[in-house]
Write an enzyme that holds these catalytic residues in place. Structure first.
Site, mmCIF file in Angstrom:
data_model
loop_
_atom_site.group_PDB
_atom_site.id
_atom_site.type_symbol
_atom_site.label_atom_id
_atom_site.label_comp_id
_atom_site.label_asym_id
_atom_site.label_seq_id
_atom_site.Cartn_x
_atom_site.Cartn_y
_atom_site.Cartn_z
ATOM 1 N N ARG A 78 -38.632 -13.619 -60.424
ATOM 2 C CA ARG A 78 -37.611 -12.903 -61.205
ATOM 3 C C ARG A 78 -36.495 -12.470 -60.255
ATOM 4 O O ARG A 78 -36.584 -11.405 -59.629
ATOM 5 C CB ARG A 78 -38.246 -11.676 -61.890
ATOM 6 C CG ARG A 78 -39.390 -12.031 -62.788
ATOM 7 C CD ARG A 78 -40.054 -10.833 -63.426
ATOM 8 N NE ARG A 78 -41.326 -11.244 -63.997
ATOM 9 C CZ ARG A 78 -41.474 -11.878 -65.156
ATOM 10 N NH1 ARG A 78 -40.412 -12.163 -65.880
ATOM 11 N NH2 ARG A 78 -42.660 -12.238 -65.587
ATOM 12 N N CYS A 85 -41.391 -12.173 -69.585
ATOM 13 C CA CYS A 85 -40.072 -12.828 -69.652
ATOM 14 C C CYS A 85 -39.397 -12.560 -70.989
ATOM 15 O O CYS A 85 -38.185 -12.336 -71.045
ATOM 16 C CB CYS A 85 -40.216 -14.339 -69.467
ATOM 17 S SG CYS A 85 -40.859 -14.778 -67.860
HETATM 18 C C1 BEZ Z 1 -44.749 -13.360 -68.116
HETATM 19 O O1 BEZ Z 1 -45.483 -12.659 -68.803
HETATM 20 O O2 BEZ Z 1 -43.550 -13.411 -68.317
HETATM 21 C C2 BEZ Z 1 -45.332 -14.142 -66.986
HETATM 22 C C3 BEZ Z 1 -46.407 -13.604 -66.299
HETATM 23 C C4 BEZ Z 1 -46.968 -14.327 -65.254
HETATM 24 C C5 BEZ Z 1 -46.443 -15.557 -64.915
HETATM 25 C C6 BEZ Z 1 -45.349 -16.067 -65.573
HETATM 26 C C7 BEZ Z 1 -44.779 -15.348 -66.610
#
Ligand code: BEZ
Length: 214
Positions: A128, A51
């Protein structure tokens, strides 16, 4: 436990309206987006690695989006305090400021409205999602990515350029189109139009696949 059923927003639908708290204050979405293109995108959680790469990607291109008459609106199911702390942390550690509003959708109201909450992937975090909304408030393109795969900013920008070009010139865009490439002229709708097409100087495979340079 019984699962709540939500209608999935679709291309061509009017973007559902809502009121929400954001990092830039309260937002009435329909008012905020009036007259400009909007990219509404969700991320699963603040202070997570993928993110952070995505949100900084949006932040670095914010001025480019503004030049394209496009507003950015982020969202996650985190509190406003978490958002503010994350924005501050990213600015301190990476020197990148997320100026665009980020919705604090702690009650999941907006995530449910836009089918960003997809329980097979996560019950508590938004996937996403990317919604491209035109100046009339209509949803024009939708992307959904899972939690563990980051989006592609080039494709997000290209999609916006394609939508805007299609609208402005009333054309369609072929596979892998990029600005400057040839565009597809709408297929003829009558026999007369077809005859005219055959005698035109468009670059043609046949009457139904004609290309031109803008
Ligand atoms: C992330 O790295 O943004 C992420 C990965 C898995 C679940 C939620 C966020």
């Amino acid at each position: 436990m019984e699962q709540e059923i939500f209608t999935m927003p679709k291309i061509g639908d009017q973007a559902p309206d809502f009121e929400a708290m954001t990092t830039q204050g309260m937002m009435q979405f329909s008012e905020y987006i009036k007259g400009s293109w909007t990219i509404l995108f969700s991320h699963p959680a603040d202070f997570t690695p993928v993110c952070t790469t995505e949100m900084t990607g949006f932040a670095l291109l914010e001025d480019e989006f503004t030049k394209m008459n496009t507003k950015l609106v982020g969202l996650s199911i985190d509190s406003i305090h978490s958002h503010i702390a994350w924005v501050h942390n990213v600015k301190e550690k990476m020197g990148i400021l997320m100026k665009f509003p980020i919705i604090a959708d702690i009650d999941m109201k907006v995530a449910k409205l836009y089918s960003m909450l997809q329980p097979g992937e996560s019950e508590t975090a938004a996937v996403r999602a990317v919604f491209f909304i035109d100046p009339k408030g209509k949803i024009r393109l939708i992307m959904y990515y899972p939690l563990n795969v980051g989006r592609n900013m080039d494709e997000i920008v290209r999609s916006l350029q394609a939508l805007q070009t299609a609208d402005e010139h009333k054309v369609a865009l072929p596979l892998n189109w990029r600005p400057g490439d040839k565009v597809i002229v709408s297929p003829p709708k009558t026999v007369d139009e077809m005859e005219a097409r055959i005698n035109s100087d468009y670059e043609m495979v046949d009457f139904y696949l004609a290309m031109k340079t803008l």
